[in-house]
Write a protein that holds these residues in place. Structure first.
Motif, short mmCIF file in Angstrom:
data_model
loop_
_atom_site.label_atom_id
_atom_site.label_comp_id
_atom_site.label_asym_id
_atom_site.label_seq_id
_atom_site.Cartn_x
_atom_site.Cartn_y
_atom_site.Cartn_z
N GLY A 157 0.82 -1.20 0.00
CA GLY A 157 0.00 0.00 0.00
C GLY A 157 0.86 1.25 0.00
N ALA A 158 1.96 1.21 0.75
CA ALA A 158 2.90 2.34 0.75
C ALA A 158 3.57 2.46 -0.62
CB ALA A 158 3.94 2.15 1.85
N THR A 185 1.19 4.53 -2.80
CA THR A 185 1.18 5.98 -2.59
C THR A 185 2.51 6.62 -2.99
OG1 THR A 185 1.70 5.66 -0.23
CG2 THR A 185 -0.62 5.96 -0.84
N ALA A 235 -4.92 1.06 -2.08
CA ALA A 235 -3.97 0.84 -0.98
C ALA A 235 -4.67 0.10 0.15
CB ALA A 235 -3.42 2.18 -0.48
N SER A 285 -0.05 2.74 3.80
CA SER A 285 0.13 3.89 2.92
C SER A 285 1.26 4.73 3.51
CB SER A 285 -1.15 4.72 2.80
OG SER A 285 -1.57 5.18 4.08
N SER A 286 1.75 5.65 2.74
CA SER A 286 2.74 6.59 3.26
C SER A 286 2.44 7.96 2.68
CB SER A 286 4.17 6.16 2.91
OG SER A 286 4.35 6.11 1.50
N LEU A 343 -8.65 6.77 -5.94
CA LEU A 343 -7.94 5.95 -4.95
C LEU A 343 -8.95 5.24 -4.06
CD1 LEU A 343 -5.31 5.10 -3.45
CD2 LEU A 343 -5.55 7.21 -2.09
N ILE A 360 -9.04 2.99 -0.50
CA ILE A 360 -8.25 2.71 0.70
C ILE A 360 -9.04 1.74 1.57
CG2 ILE A 360 -7.22 3.69 2.79
CD1 ILE A 360 -7.03 6.36 1.28
N SER A 374 -8.55 -0.78 5.26
CA SER A 374 -7.77 -1.33 6.37
C SER A 374 -8.66 -2.35 7.07
CB SER A 374 -7.32 -0.23 7.33
OG SER A 374 -8.43 0.50 7.83
N ALA A 400 -4.68 5.57 7.65
CA ALA A 400 -5.57 5.41 6.50
C ALA A 400 -6.40 6.68 6.28
CB ALA A 400 -6.49 4.20 6.70
N THR A 414 -4.32 9.57 4.96
CA THR A 414 -4.10 9.43 3.52
C THR A 414 -5.34 9.86 2.74
OG1 THR A 414 -2.53 7.63 3.89
CG2 THR A 414 -3.48 7.83 1.68
N LYS A 419 -5.50 12.98 0.08
CA LYS A 419 -5.85 12.77 -1.33
C LYS A 419 -7.07 13.58 -1.74
CE LYS A 419 -5.51 10.71 -5.38
NZ LYS A 419 -6.49 11.55 -6.10
#
Length: 552
Positions: free
Chosen positions: A249-250, A253, A270, A274-275, A365, A367, A369, A433, A436, A440
């Motif tokens: 996931g990182a 990003t 992701a 993420s990062s 995107l 996301i 988790s 999460a 991010t 975005k």
């Protein structure tokens, strides 16, 4: 304790007022992917001199056909990275004159393999798959319904393991066969350089300016291969989605913030990682100099560093990290080591998604988790009876004096949750999460869709919970393949069909709606729209917002 067959969020006491619930309960049991079991026990595997042949710009490859899906494994997209190619941007592979067999996975990138299977629980649950390890690792795999001219949407999988471990087929659930069949798409997975061999920044020591990001430049090279070759495998290079989980996931990003990746993918996903920035450039340069010192070399002697056996080099590089601990602390770096460097050239120096004019602004995107990225009682049943007071003590090493306040906030947000569940929710919190998603959506051009996976398998007496990695096989329609994550059968398959079809809609159109989940509204900072994924999926407005506030 058996996991609830209803939505886990409701079992924790979060009210359903104002929630957008599905109009249906758990879906009727769906069938396995078409043609998984052949009628009348006909032949399912086809391999031979004139079967499954496709062209690439470097030569022809020969794969095989399994259950109607063409598979091509271990295709080179870059040259061997050893010797003078170490610490250098990826080079093109040498063309081959004959038809190259693409029947087996490519080598895993160099990484520490000792005791990889030492934990029997982890080895059983995740079914680690590791083949030969070498610096000749720039290989990719392709699953496609046919190497024709249909121009199907393309998925490129970026494996987890941080930026240090893993490979493209590390788990059985990474395979692309079932998703390719279900959605008539092309699925790719890749290996690339990892750890110190992929991310030692040696510019200050006389090395290549991009040496701190060659692992990510490998991914760019793989995406360039997709752009130039995937049409020969029935894929559309103008419709590519990258997806990764955890460290993957990182990777997603970071690729969204690499100038060289512009135009190579069009949607992104992701999962559980993420990062929002690269490694501090000053730290990375000093670490590179420390590596030279630990190797007994002077700045400029990069050629000698390139000749050290890779296993020995990893030890040298890790010793350098240990000796840089004080410097990392001074620069407020929580975890030193090797990952993409914010050099301002290969990778943006500014915080990710800051610029609304950046190419990433136009990329939708998704996301996701999981509720319990970590489940403390997974292998220790005694922790199931832990008290709230004990939970507050357990999390102090991470949260310090705020531990009591954080536990109280989560108890208030999830009043029916048991102490062990509170502990798991806290250490698995969605802070990164959501950060991010917030970053975005600030670009205000493409939608962000946020999910929270809460489905729990009936394994290990229910103590696995909705754990890290568990959602991957659901997105890829592999719940019957990844039995050690799901138990198999109609219950996980029913949710997987909705998730996989929604994912397929996202990769085709940038919008996941219409796949069987409830109406999925794009995320906004104000409402925090979140699709909770469980036996009965539901759209919820930021279900843990009050608890997360305590983490600040």
């Amino acid at each position: 304790m058996k996991p609830s067959r209803r939505n886990f969020l409701q079992s924790l006491g979060v009210g359903v007022t104002g929630l957008s619930l599905s109009q249906e309960s758990v879906a009727a049991p769906s069938r396995p992917p078409k043609a998984v079991k052949p009628a009348d026990d006909e032949q399912v595997l086809f391999v031979g001199d004139n079967i499954a042949i496709a062209n690439t710009e470097y030569g022809k490859v020969r794969g095989f056909i399994l259950r109607g899906i063409h598979q091509f494994l271990g295709i080179p997209y870059g040259a061997d990275t050893s010797g003078r190619n170490r610490f250098m941007p990826p080079q093109k592979p040498t063309p081959w004159p004959d038809v190259r067999p693409a029947l087996w996975w490519g080598n895993s990138a160099p990484q520490i393999m000792e005791k990889r299977y030492a934990n029997p629980y982890a080895s059983f649950v995740d079914h680690w798959n590791y083949d030969d390890v070498s610096e000749d690792c720039l290989k990719l795999n392709v699953w496609t319904p046919a190497p024709d001219t249909q121009k199907r949407p393309v998925v490129v999988w970026l494996h987890g393991g941080g930026f240090v471990n893993g490979n493209g087929i590390e788990q059985d659930g990474y395979h692309g066969e079932n998703l390719a069949r279900l959605g008539n798409i092309v699925f790719c997975s890749i290996n690339h350089r990892l750890g110190a061999l992929g991310y030692t920044h040696l510019k200050a020591a006389g090395g290549h300016p991009a040496s701190g990001n060659v692992g990510n430049l490998d991914m760019v090279a793989a995406l360039e291969w997709v752009k130039n070759n995937i049409a020969n495998f029935g894929g559309d290079p103008r419709n590519v989605t990258i997806i990764g989980q955890s460290g993957g996931g990182a990777k997603v990003t970071t690729l969204m913030n690499m100038p060289s990746a512009k135009g190579l993918f069009h949607k992104a996903v992701a999962l559980s990682g993420s990062s929002l920035s690269g490694v501090n450039k000053e730290y990375a340069e000093k670490l590179g100099l420390k590596v030279m010192e630990e190797a007994g070399l002077k700045p400029g002697e990069i050629d000698k560093l390139q000749q050290i056996p890779w296993r020995q080099y990893i030890d040298i590089a890790n010793q350098a990290v240990e000796k840089m601990a004080d410097e990392a602390k001074r620069l407020s770096i929580q975890r030193g080591g090797y990952s993409p460097v914010a050099d301002g050239v290969a990778l943006n120096a500014d915080p990710f998604f800051k610029d609304p004019g950046h190419f990433s602004a136009d990329i939708p995107l998704m996301i996701c988790s999981t509720f319990h990225e970590q489940s403390p009682s997974r292998t220790d049943a005694t922790l199931e009876s832990i008290s709230l007071a004990e939970v507050k003590e357990k999390i102090k090493p991470r949260f310090g004096e705020k531990s009591g306040e954080i536990v109280d906030a989560y108890v208030k947000n999830f009043p029916k949750a048991r102490p062990i569940e509170i502990w798991a929710l806290i250490v698995s919190n969605r802070k990164n999460a959501i950060a991010t998603a917030d970053a975005k959506v600030s670009q205000q051009k493409a939608p962000v869709y946020v999910a929270w996976f809460g489905w729990q398998p009936p394994l290990f007496d229910g103590r696995m919970r909705a754990f890290h990695c568990n959602d991957i096989c659901f997105w890829f329609y592999n719940t019957d393949l990844m039995l050690t994550h799901t138990g198999g059968g109609k219950r996980p398959r029913a949710l997987s069909e909705k998730m996989a079809k929604s994912f397929l809609n996202f990769i085709k159109t940038g919008n996941p709606n219409g796949g069987g989940l409830p109406t999925w509204k794009p995320y906004t900072v104000q409402n925090g729209e979140t699709m909770v994924l469980d036996d009965t999926p539901m759209l919820v407005n930021d279900p843990d917002r009050e608890a997360r506030k305590a983490l600040a």
